[in-house]
Design a protein around this motif. Structure first.
Motif, short mmCIF file in Angstrom:
data_model
loop_
_atom_site.label_atom_id
_atom_site.label_comp_id
_atom_site.label_asym_id
_atom_site.label_seq_id
_atom_site.Cartn_x
_atom_site.Cartn_y
_atom_site.Cartn_z
N VAL A 171 0.82 -1.20 0.00
CA VAL A 171 0.00 0.00 0.00
C VAL A 171 0.86 1.26 0.00
O VAL A 171 0.47 2.30 -0.48
CB VAL A 171 -0.94 -0.01 1.23
CG1 VAL A 171 -1.49 1.37 1.50
CG2 VAL A 171 -2.07 -0.98 1.01
N LEU A 193 -3.62 5.34 7.73
CA LEU A 193 -3.54 4.87 6.35
C LEU A 193 -2.12 4.99 5.81
O LEU A 193 -1.56 4.06 5.24
CB LEU A 193 -4.52 5.68 5.50
CG LEU A 193 -4.93 5.09 4.15
CD1 LEU A 193 -6.25 5.68 3.70
CD2 LEU A 193 -3.89 5.34 3.09
N VAL A 233 -6.15 0.64 5.62
CA VAL A 233 -7.10 1.37 4.79
C VAL A 233 -8.48 1.26 5.44
O VAL A 233 -9.22 0.33 5.19
CB VAL A 233 -7.14 0.81 3.35
CG1 VAL A 233 -8.09 1.64 2.50
CG2 VAL A 233 -5.76 0.82 2.75
N GLY A 293 -15.20 7.38 1.73
CA GLY A 293 -14.44 7.34 0.49
C GLY A 293 -13.78 8.68 0.21
O GLY A 293 -12.61 8.76 -0.17
N GLU A 294 -14.53 9.77 0.45
CA GLU A 294 -13.98 11.10 0.19
C GLU A 294 -12.79 11.39 1.08
O GLU A 294 -11.83 12.03 0.65
CB GLU A 294 -15.07 12.17 0.40
CG GLU A 294 -15.97 12.34 -0.81
CD GLU A 294 -17.22 13.14 -0.50
OE1 GLU A 294 -18.24 12.90 -1.14
OE2 GLU A 294 -17.15 14.00 0.40
N ILE A 310 -10.66 9.21 2.18
CA ILE A 310 -9.52 8.51 1.58
C ILE A 310 -9.01 9.28 0.37
O ILE A 310 -7.80 9.44 0.17
CB ILE A 310 -9.90 7.06 1.18
CG1 ILE A 310 -10.33 6.28 2.42
CG2 ILE A 310 -8.75 6.37 0.49
CD1 ILE A 310 -10.68 4.84 2.14
N VAL A 311 -9.96 9.80 -0.42
CA VAL A 311 -9.57 10.58 -1.61
C VAL A 311 -8.70 11.78 -1.20
O VAL A 311 -7.67 12.06 -1.81
CB VAL A 311 -10.81 11.07 -2.37
CG1 VAL A 311 -10.43 12.07 -3.44
CG2 VAL A 311 -11.55 9.89 -2.98
N VAL A 343 -5.23 10.68 -0.33
CA VAL A 343 -4.45 10.25 -1.49
C VAL A 343 -4.12 11.42 -2.41
O VAL A 343 -3.04 11.50 -2.96
CB VAL A 343 -5.19 9.14 -2.25
CG1 VAL A 343 -4.47 8.78 -3.52
CG2 VAL A 343 -5.33 7.93 -1.37
N ILE A 387 -0.01 10.02 0.36
CA ILE A 387 -0.23 9.42 1.68
C ILE A 387 1.05 9.40 2.51
O ILE A 387 2.16 9.44 1.99
CB ILE A 387 -0.82 7.99 1.57
CG1 ILE A 387 0.16 7.04 0.91
CG2 ILE A 387 -2.13 8.01 0.82
CD1 ILE A 387 -0.30 5.60 1.01
N LEU A 396 -10.80 11.02 -10.51
CA LEU A 396 -10.29 10.01 -9.57
C LEU A 396 -9.72 8.81 -10.32
O LEU A 396 -8.60 8.35 -10.05
CB LEU A 396 -11.46 9.58 -8.69
CG LEU A 396 -11.18 9.19 -7.27
CD1 LEU A 396 -10.38 10.28 -6.60
CD2 LEU A 396 -12.48 8.97 -6.54
N VAL A 402 -5.74 7.69 -10.47
CA VAL A 402 -5.20 6.41 -10.03
C VAL A 402 -4.44 5.73 -11.17
O VAL A 402 -3.37 5.16 -10.98
CB VAL A 402 -6.33 5.49 -9.53
CG1 VAL A 402 -5.81 4.10 -9.25
CG2 VAL A 402 -6.97 6.08 -8.29
N PRO A 413 -0.23 7.61 -9.67
CA PRO A 413 -0.53 6.89 -8.44
C PRO A 413 -0.06 7.62 -7.17
O PRO A 413 -0.53 7.31 -6.10
CB PRO A 413 0.20 5.57 -8.60
CG PRO A 413 0.72 5.52 -9.97
CD PRO A 413 0.67 6.89 -10.55
#
Lengths: 331, 305
Positions: free
Chosen positions: A4, A67, A73, A260-261, A263-264, A267, A271, A306, A310, A314
């Motif tokens: 990760v 994270l 995660v 989810g947002e 985490i977005v 990222v 991270i 998004l 990715v 990345p």
């Protein structure tokens, strides 16, 4: 799950870290001068939007703690945001309006929930961990949906903002903004200390090589669970501030989209950097505002960005900046 | 009371069958490809919307169902080739983000194409009545048809997985992907087949429940989380686990919603029992999941951690 991590390795860490603190300080300075600028531009509403961004920045930073540095995660972190918001709603309905007492309530509930669900989730790894944290997040979500005393699905409007030692200074948007900024700076300092401490190093060590750390005598489970609980508590503080910003609470704060947002945001900023999470929250929320003003079908564009990010960058925005040479965090 | 129990049990099984159809694909994608696919619920939603469109266009349930299947293959393959294929050797975090982006895109695309108001699909005439079960109890034929169709698909899947060459590769892939690849199997092709199979199953599930649900944009998400619970309980990569997990989760969810308040009423007064029941019922499946994971961290039939 060392796969990760894309964060820089341990060796060239110190200068990169100093650099990140410097960038964070610049960000904080910009945040500090924003309200006078907004007033000068005749757009005081900007301060309210900025308060929301700062609150999310706290949550994103808390998520980055586990994270980025712990490779956990968690897809259920919005639950803690929700505990924070409902701590304000529920306690204030019982006459407890003090901000610090409400934060205490939020932290106690979040710590308990994180301890139990974290202990179960951390028995697993990888895909299981993601799905289980998501499921527990949904469990909390459904609990508040069925809580009809506080509006259930429709949410609950707050009659007033929290007080600080009996004074209602937070009713002023500007004060709320600076209090939120104060918490962001204090919590950044705390997270920075945690990451640099022996505890933080063990956590990073487990991320890099779990078996080796175990062999050296550090039980991963205990360290990871502690980090999980700390992260949950900080996230709930963001929730308390967010409820004050919106003067409204609803289960929407804890839907899985919100997780989810978060985490977005982490990222977006790259991270395992803390500073990146703050920048990521700013970028993600401004992007939402901007796309939302452009078209009401903004999720389509946001989702597309998004996916493309990715597939093609990345390492997030930091990665993009690094590639163009504007940012040298790896040095 | 017995009547209500039988009725709700049947409803639970029917929901379980639907969950199984979705979870079967999901568990294979997780187990064999090690990809977290949040967009799997989108496929279920796509099945329902395709069904609604084709049913409106052809005026026939059967033609629509026949057209959904090639449609599902196209959607599945497209998704695999354009996005999912690029995620195989990426971290779980990247997979979560990309498929989360896909969910946002898909929900919004559906809103643009079909609007926000829910659609409905007419039931085929031969399945529209009810049959007497026991005593005065009636049960809709269509729900029984769903159970039968689902069991037939489950049976077919069992044969496919356990008695064909491709099934052998699937099982081998779920156990040790690297070894299968080393033995000269075209793993890329295998992955595409697995993903498309999962897509077809999810679309099929969406298509056959469309007549008893209102077809709307949120439908993929409520079911996605439940299928995650199913996959986690059953053990990643296990079809048998997905089947048992699906029925277990659906029956607990359905019965809990109805009987939770009734049982609580014997210990609490009516209004408190109603409130507590409404609060606890949706949490039951997650408590069940927690209990099972506490005993078996890899699920009932999961081999790997």
């Amino acid at each position: 799950m060392s796969d990760v991590t894309t964060a820089p390795r341990a060796a060239p860490r110190a200068p990169a870290m100093a650099m990140r603190v410097k960038v964070a300080l610049i960000l904080f300075a910009l945040f500090a001068v924003l309200p006078p600028v907004a007033v000068a531009l005749g757009d005081p509403f900007m301060v309210l939007i900025a308060t929301r961004i700062l609150a999310y920045a706290i949550a994103a930073m808390a998520l980055d703690l586990i994270l980025g540095f712990g490779a956990m995660v968690s897809f259920g972190h919005a639950a803690y945001l929700g505990f924070g918001t409902y701590a304000v709603a529920i306690l204030s309905s019982y006459g407890v309006n003090d901000l610090l007492l409400q934060m205490l309530g939020a932290v106690v509930v979040s710590a308990a929930f994180a301890l139990v669900t974290g202990a179960i989730s951390l028995r697993t790894r990888g895909v299981y961990f993601i799905m289980i944290t998501l499921a527990f997040g949904q469990m909390a979500f459904f609990f508040f949906i069925s809580l009809s005393a506080y509006g259930g699905d429709d949410g609950y409007g707050l009659s007033s903002r929290s007080t600080i030692f009996g004074s209602d200074v937070l009713e002023n948007d500007m004060t709320l903004y600076y209090v939120t900024l104060g918490f962001l700076i204090a919590l950044f300092a705390a997270c920075h200390r945690i990451v640099g401490s022996r505890f933080g190093r063990v956590l990073t060590g487990i991320r890099e090589n779990r078996e080796r750390m175990e062999a050296v005598g550090f039980p991963p489970f205990r360290y990871q669970l502690t980090a999980f609980v700390i992260s949950a508590c900080i996230t709930s503080l963001a929730g308390v501030l967010l409820a004050n910003q919106a003067e409204f609470v609803s289960p929407a704060f804890m839907s899985w989209h919100r997780s989810g947002e978060l985490i977005v945001m982490v990222v977006f900023g790259g991270i395992g950097t803390l500073t990146g999470a703050i920048g990521g929250a700013v970028v993600a929320l401004l992007l939402e505002e901007w796309l939302g003003a452009l078209t009401h079908h903004w999720p389509l564009l946001f989702g597309l960005i998004l996916v493309l990010m990715v597939l093609f960058s990345p390492r997030g925005i930091t990665g993009l900046l690094e590639r163009t040479g504007l940012w040298r965090a790896r040095k | 009371m017995t009547n209500l129990l039988v009725l709700q049990l049947l409803n639970g099984v029917q929901l379980g069958i639907i969950l199984f159809l979705i979870a079967a694909g999901l568990t294979l994608v997780f187990g064999i490809m090690d990809v977290v696919n949040l967009a799997h619920g989108v496929l279920y939603m796509a099945g329902a919307y395709l069904m609604a469109t084709f049913a409106a266009a052809t005026g026939s349930f059967w033609w629509a169902l026949l057209l959904v299947l090639p449609g599902a293959v196209v959607v599945g393959l497209l998704l695999e080739v354009v996005v999912i294929r690029r995620l195989y050797d990426r971290s779980h975090l990247d997979q979560v983000l990309a498929t989360f982006g896909l969910v946002m895109m898909a929900n919004e695309t559906v809103k643009i194409i079909w609007g926000t108001s829910p659609l409905s699909v007419p039931m085929p005439d031969i399945f529209s009545g009810s049959v007497p079960l026991m005593g005065p109890l009636q049960y809709p034929v269509y729900r029984i048809a769903i159970i039968v169709a689902g069991l037939a698909v489950a049976g077919g899947l069992y044969l496919l997985v356990n008695h064909t060459r491709i099934g052998m590769l699937l099982r081998a892939g779920a156990t040790n992907r690297a070894m299968v690849s080393a033995l000269g199997v075209d793993i890329g092709k295998l992955f595409a087949i697995v993903f498309t199979l999962g897509a077809v199953l999810a679309c099929f599930a969406g298509a056959i429940v469309a007549p008893i649900l209102s077809v709307d944009t949120g439908m993929g998400e409520s079911v996605l989380i439940l299928t995650f619970v199913v996959v986690v309980i059953g053990g990643i990569g296990s079809i048998k686990g997905a089947f048992l997990g699906a029925v277990l989760v659906a029956v607990v969810d359905t019965l809990g919603g109805v009987f939770g308040p009734i049982l609580l009423r014997s210990v609490l007064d009516a209004s408190a029992a109603g409130q507590a029941g409404r609060t606890l019922a949706p949490m039951l499946v997650y408590i069940l999941m927690a209990a099972i994971l506490f005993a078996k961290p890899t699920g009932l039939f999961g081999g790997r951690g």
